[in-house]
Design a protein around this motif. Structure first.
Motif, PDB file in Angstrom:
ATOM      1  N   LEU A 123       0.838  -1.215   0.000  1.00 28.54           N
ATOM      2  CA  LEU A 123       0.000   0.000   0.000  1.00 28.54           C
ATOM      3  C   LEU A 123       0.867   1.258   0.000  1.00 28.54           C
ATOM      4  CD1 LEU A 123      -2.638  -1.128   2.654  1.00 28.54           C
ATOM      5  CD2 LEU A 123      -2.955  -1.055   0.184  1.00 28.54           C
ATOM      6  N   HIS A 124       2.011   1.180   0.673  1.00 28.95           N
ATOM      7  CA  HIS A 124       2.907   2.339   0.681  1.00 28.95           C
ATOM      8  C   HIS A 124       3.464   2.622  -0.712  1.00 28.95           C
ATOM      9  CE1 HIS A 124       2.974   3.408   4.877  1.00 28.95           C
ATOM     10  NE2 HIS A 124       3.151   2.150   5.226  1.00 28.95           N
ATOM     11  N   SER A 125       3.631   1.558  -1.507  1.00 28.67           N
ATOM     12  CA  SER A 125       4.178   1.752  -2.865  1.00 28.67           C
ATOM     13  C   SER A 125       3.215   2.504  -3.766  1.00 28.67           C
ATOM     14  CB  SER A 125       4.504   0.400  -3.504  1.00 28.67           C
ATOM     15  OG  SER A 125       5.563  -0.194  -2.811  1.00 28.67           O
ATOM     16  N   MET A 126       1.949   2.562  -3.372  1.00 33.38           N
ATOM     17  CA  MET A 126       0.964   3.262  -4.200  1.00 33.38           C
ATOM     18  C   MET A 126       1.040   4.776  -4.054  1.00 33.38           C
ATOM     19  SD  MET A 126      -2.229   0.717  -3.437  1.00 33.38           S
ATOM     20  CE  MET A 126      -3.390   1.450  -4.589  1.00 33.38           C
ATOM     21  N   THR A 127       1.845   5.243  -3.123  1.00 37.19           N
ATOM     22  CA  THR A 127       1.912   6.694  -2.888  1.00 37.19           C
ATOM     23  C   THR A 127       2.768   7.410  -3.935  1.00 37.19           C
ATOM     24  OG1 THR A 127       3.747   6.392  -1.339  1.00 37.19           O
ATOM     25  CG2 THR A 127       1.534   6.517  -0.398  1.00 37.19           C
ATOM     26  N   MET A 128       3.554   6.640  -4.677  1.00 41.86           N
ATOM     27  CA  MET A 128       4.347   7.213  -5.773  1.00 41.86           C
ATOM     28  C   MET A 128       3.865   6.553  -7.067  1.00 41.86           C
ATOM     29  SD  MET A 128       6.600   9.377  -4.477  1.00 41.86           S
ATOM     30  CE  MET A 128       8.236   9.555  -5.187  1.00 41.86           C
ATOM     31  N   PRO A 129       4.085   7.206  -8.219  1.00 44.98           N
ATOM     32  CA  PRO A 129       3.617   6.595  -9.470  1.00 44.98           C
ATOM     33  C   PRO A 129       4.138   5.168  -9.622  1.00 44.98           C
ATOM     34  CG  PRO A 129       4.520   8.777  -9.861  1.00 44.98           C
ATOM     35  CD  PRO A 129       4.810   8.459  -8.439  1.00 44.98           C
ATOM     36  N   TYR A 130       3.270   4.254 -10.072  1.00 43.71           N
ATOM     37  CA  TYR A 130       3.689   2.850 -10.169  1.00 43.71           C
ATOM     38  C   TYR A 130       2.848   2.127 -11.197  1.00 43.71           C
ATOM     39  CZ  TYR A 130      -0.546   1.251  -7.903  1.00 43.71           C
ATOM     40  OH  TYR A 130      -1.857   0.963  -7.645  1.00 43.71           O
ATOM     41  N   ASP A 131       3.313   0.931 -11.575  1.00 44.67           N
ATOM     42  CA  ASP A 131       2.604   0.101 -12.545  1.00 44.67           C
ATOM     43  C   ASP A 131       1.949  -1.053 -11.781  1.00 44.67           C
ATOM     44  OD1 ASP A 131       1.994  -1.969 -14.300  1.00 44.67           O
ATOM     45  OD2 ASP A 131       3.697  -1.566 -15.617  1.00 44.67           O
TER      46      ASP A 131
ATOM     47  N   GLY B 115       5.172  14.172 -13.896  1.00 48.07           N
ATOM     48  CA  GLY B 115       3.815  13.937 -13.422  1.00 48.07           C
ATOM     49  C   GLY B 115       3.231  15.036 -12.568  1.00 48.07           C
ATOM     50  N   LYS B 116       3.982  15.511 -11.610  1.00 48.96           N
ATOM     51  CA  LYS B 116       3.598  16.616 -10.731  1.00 48.96           C
ATOM     52  C   LYS B 116       2.440  16.315  -9.783  1.00 48.96           C
ATOM     53  CE  LYS B 116       5.435  20.367 -13.450  1.00 48.96           C
ATOM     54  NZ  LYS B 116       5.237  21.565 -14.177  1.00 48.96           N
ATOM     55  N   PHE B 117       1.883  15.102  -9.833  1.00 52.41           N
ATOM     56  CA  PHE B 117       0.733  14.808  -8.980  1.00 52.41           C
ATOM     57  C   PHE B 117       1.213  14.328  -7.617  1.00 52.41           C
ATOM     58  CE2 PHE B 117      -2.529  11.920  -7.313  1.00 52.41           C
ATOM     59  CZ  PHE B 117      -3.644  12.754  -7.363  1.00 52.41           C
ATOM     60  N   VAL B 118       0.921  15.106  -6.609  1.00 54.29           N
ATOM     61  CA  VAL B 118       1.306  14.726  -5.249  1.00 54.29           C
ATOM     62  C   VAL B 118       0.033  14.268  -4.540  1.00 54.29           C
ATOM     63  CG1 VAL B 118       2.313  15.502  -3.072  1.00 54.29           C
ATOM     64  CG2 VAL B 118       3.207  16.385  -5.235  1.00 54.29           C
ATOM     65  N   SER B 119      -0.057  12.980  -4.245  1.00 53.92           N
ATOM     66  CA  SER B 119      -1.304  12.449  -3.700  1.00 53.92           C
ATOM     67  C   SER B 119      -1.444  12.721  -2.206  1.00 53.92           C
ATOM     68  CB  SER B 119      -1.377  10.937  -3.944  1.00 53.92           C
ATOM     69  OG  SER B 119      -0.449  10.272  -3.121  1.00 53.92           O
ATOM     70  N   ALA B 120      -2.695  12.696  -1.747  1.00 54.03           N
ATOM     71  CA  ALA B 120      -2.948  12.809  -0.303  1.00 54.03           C
ATOM     72  C   ALA B 120      -2.341  11.594   0.398  1.00 54.03           C
ATOM     73  CB  ALA B 120      -4.445  12.892  -0.043  1.00 54.03           C
ATOM     74  N   GLY B 121      -2.275  10.472  -0.325  1.00 58.38           N
ATOM     75  CA  GLY B 121      -1.670   9.257   0.229  1.00 58.38           C
ATOM     76  C   GLY B 121      -0.211   9.474   0.605  1.00 58.38           C
ATOM     77  N   LEU B 122       0.497  10.231  -0.217  1.00 54.70           N
ATOM     78  CA  LEU B 122       1.900  10.511   0.098  1.00 54.70           C
ATOM     79  C   LEU B 122       2.001  11.366   1.369  1.00 54.70           C
ATOM     80  CD1 LEU B 122       4.850  10.144  -0.899  1.00 54.70           C
ATOM     81  CD2 LEU B 122       4.619  12.333  -2.062  1.00 54.70           C
ATOM     82  N   PHE B 123       1.021  12.271   1.493  1.00 58.14           N
ATOM     83  CA  PHE B 123       1.011  13.160   2.656  1.00 58.14           C
ATOM     84  C   PHE B 123       0.727  12.375   3.946  1.00 58.14           C
ATOM     85  CE2 PHE B 123      -1.222  16.517   5.230  1.00 58.14           C
ATOM     86  CZ  PHE B 123      -0.108  17.323   5.410  1.00 58.14           C
ATOM     87  N   THR B 124      -0.202  11.423   3.850  1.00 57.05           N
ATOM     88  CA  THR B 124      -0.608  10.704   5.077  1.00 57.05           C
ATOM     89  C   THR B 124       0.140   9.373   5.256  1.00 57.05           C
ATOM     90  OG1 THR B 124      -2.460   9.638   3.960  1.00 57.05           O
ATOM     91  CG2 THR B 124      -2.944  11.700   5.062  1.00 57.05           C
ATOM     92  N   TYR B 125       1.115   9.146   4.414  1.00 58.77           N
ATOM     93  CA  TYR B 125       1.947   7.934   4.483  1.00 58.77           C
ATOM     94  C   TYR B 125       2.410   7.608   5.916  1.00 58.77           C
ATOM     95  CZ  TYR B 125       6.241   5.297   2.960  1.00 58.77           C
ATOM     96  OH  TYR B 125       7.233   4.386   2.774  1.00 58.77           O
ATOM     97  N   PRO B 126       2.928   8.581   6.667  1.00 63.40           N
ATOM     98  CA  PRO B 126       3.394   8.241   8.025  1.00 63.40           C
ATOM     99  C   PRO B 126       2.273   7.792   8.967  1.00 63.40           C
ATOM    100  CG  PRO B 126       4.135  10.442   7.375  1.00 63.40           C
ATOM    101  CD  PRO B 126       3.170   9.996   6.331  1.00 63.40           C
ATOM    102  N   VAL B 127       1.027   8.161   8.644  1.00 60.79           N
ATOM    103  CA  VAL B 127      -0.091   7.721   9.493  1.00 60.79           C
ATOM    104  C   VAL B 127      -0.340   6.230   9.261  1.00 60.79           C
ATOM    105  CG1 VAL B 127      -2.476   8.143  10.187  1.00 60.79           C
ATOM    106  CG2 VAL B 127      -1.093  10.032   9.289  1.00 60.79           C
ATOM    107  N   LEU B 128      -0.263   5.820   7.992  1.00 60.07           N
ATOM    108  CA  LEU B 128      -0.400   4.391   7.686  1.00 60.07           C
ATOM    109  C   LEU B 128       0.766   3.622   8.320  1.00 60.07           C
ATOM    110  CD1 LEU B 128      -1.811   2.034   6.248  1.00 60.07           C
ATOM    111  CD2 LEU B 128      -0.603   2.636   4.148  1.00 60.07           C
ATOM    112  N   GLN B 129       1.923   4.258   8.324  1.00 58.14           N
ATOM    113  CA  GLN B 129       3.078   3.620   8.958  1.00 58.14           C
ATOM    114  C   GLN B 129       2.837   3.426  10.464  1.00 58.14           C
ATOM    115  OE1 GLN B 129       6.724   5.834   8.390  1.00 58.14           O
ATOM    116  NE2 GLN B 129       7.647   4.063   7.391  1.00 58.14           N
ATOM    117  N   ALA B 130       2.224   4.428  11.089  1.00 52.78           N
ATOM    118  CA  ALA B 130       1.898   4.301  12.521  1.00 52.78           C
ATOM    119  C   ALA B 130       0.915   3.151  12.726  1.00 52.78           C
ATOM    120  CB  ALA B 130       1.295   5.615  13.037  1.00 52.78           C
ATOM    121  N   ALA B 131      -0.046   3.027  11.798  1.00 51.39           N
ATOM    122  CA  ALA B 131      -1.014   1.927  11.905  1.00 51.39           C
ATOM    123  C   ALA B 131      -0.307   0.579  11.729  1.00 51.39           C
ATOM    124  CB  ALA B 131      -2.121   2.095  10.862  1.00 51.39           C
ATOM    125  N   ASP B 132       0.652   0.504  10.795  1.00 52.02           N
ATOM    126  CA  ASP B 132       1.415  -0.745  10.585  1.00 52.02           C
ATOM    127  C   ASP B 132       2.038  -1.212  11.901  1.00 52.02           C
ATOM    128  OD1 ASP B 132       0.963  -0.429   7.850  1.00 52.02           O
ATOM    129  OD2 ASP B 132       2.932   0.487   7.476  1.00 52.02           O
TER     130      ASP B 132
END
Ligand code: AMP
Length: 333
Positions: A43-51, A121-138
């Motif tokens: 899920l963390h890998s989805m915060t940056m552009p990916y295939d 790309g220039k798209f900065v997702s909210a997921g990238l911003f809240t990444y450390p919160v998901l990390q806290a949940a992990d």
């Protein structure tokens, strides 16, 4: 009762010797002493552009590589993050006890969002911003006591502690404050540019894969930069220091001592030093390559193993979520 350790890795490309010496070797050793949970955090890998196709393949490959390195599913839990949906559920609860201000101060977000903004790309997702919160949940979904971290992750772990304290204060005691577990690990530098940390993003010639075939591994070590051309006075050049550090990481203490003496006497030749380093790396990687090939013969079996291990992780995570639901006023499922 053993203390719980949690550590995670993103399913990026093939593992390199920097990942191994800097993280995974330590994960393997910690299994002797702690109750360990290790996660492949897709899920963390989805915060940056990916295939999407690559993500799925990389997740399985990372699991195989961790098993090949010695993560033992009989002693530890090896889970895939997206197979334990409690992580994302707790992530939402934690989003509501994390302030916008503290997330804005995360240096990794600043670095990565700048990196994205400067690329096409220039798209900065909210997921990238809240990444450390998901990390806290992990971490907290398993009520982990310790998290092995490098310096770059200290800020995120501190946020996890703040989230735990805030949640406990607001809703009642539920989470321990996870502590960092510092282990002395080498920082492996690129062989082609020893002033930079070995990283996939620098390009193939900078990276020695942990599963790289012998011929190309030897070629890369042979070509390792020893003198960067900068006047360093009495100090060992970064390239030579890196080769010595690799010898130490491979636990070739006698060879290390012998060559270090030669260095001190001004009699060190780079050719033999590189030869010894290449031999040590080949010796280390041969076993990993063989185990990986064995596991790759039956990827379905690895998938089943990961599913069983993730289910064990889920059982533990569910206990936490039951309590969280009670404390926060949500229906208990
Ligand atoms: P990354 O995929 O870059 O996030 O790395 C995964 C893990 O390997 C992290 O714990 C990093 O600290 C570690 N790591 C990555 N590159 C190196 C390196 N060149 N030397 C030591 N550790 C590294």
């Amino acid at each position: 009762m053993k203390k719980t350790v949690l550590s995670c890795i993103q399913p990026t490309g093939e593992m390199h010797i920097g990942n191994y010496f800097g993280a995974i070797k330590n994960w393997v050793a910690l299994q002797d002493q702690y109750d360990c949970l290790y996660g492949v955090v897709d899920l963390h890998s989805m915060t940056m552009p990916y295939d999407p196709k690559e993500l799925r393949a990389n997740t399985l490959r990372m699991a195989i590589e961790l098993l090949a390195c010695g993560i033992d599913p009989e002693r530890s839990i090896l889970f895939v993050q997206s197979m334990v949906p409690e992580h994302t559920e707790l992530n939402w609860v934690f989003n509501c006890v994390t302030s916008y201000g503290e997330l804005s101060r995360m240096t990794q977000f600043k670095d990565k969002s700048e990196q994205l903004e400067s690329s096409t790309g220039k798209f900065v997702s909210a997921g990238l911003f809240t990444y450390p919160v998901l990390q806290a949940a992990d971490i907290l979904v398993y009520r982990a006591d310790f998290v092995p971290v490098g310096k770059d992750q200290e800020q995120h772990l501190e946020l996890s502690r703040n989230i735990a304290v805030r949640f406990n204060g607001q809703f009642g005691d539920c989470f321990p404050e996870p502590q960092p577990l510092f282990t002395k690990v080498p920082k492996v530098m690129s062989l082609a540019d020893p002033t930079k940390k070995m990283s996939k993003s620098l390009g193939d010639k900078h990276v020695v894969g942990l599963f790289e075939e012998e011929k190309s591994l030897r070629k890369k070590v042979k070509r390792a930069v020893t003198d960067t051309g900068e006047a360093t006075g009495d100090e060992m050049s970064p390239g030579v220091a890196n080769l010595f550090s690799l010898l130490e990481a491979c636990e070739k203490h006698d060879e290390h001592a012998e060559l270090m003496n030669a260095y001190r006497e001004g009699a060190l030749q780079y050719g033999p030093l590189k030869g010894v380093v290449a031999d040590a790396l080949v010796e280390l990687t041969q076993g990993f390559i063989a185990r990986k090939a064995e596991l790759e013969k039956d990827p379905g079996e690895v998938e089943r193993l990961i599913a069983r291990s993730s289910e064990r992780a889920r059982e533990r995570a569910k206990l936490t979520l039951d309590q969280v639901r009670k404390l926060t006023g949500l229906p208990v499922l």
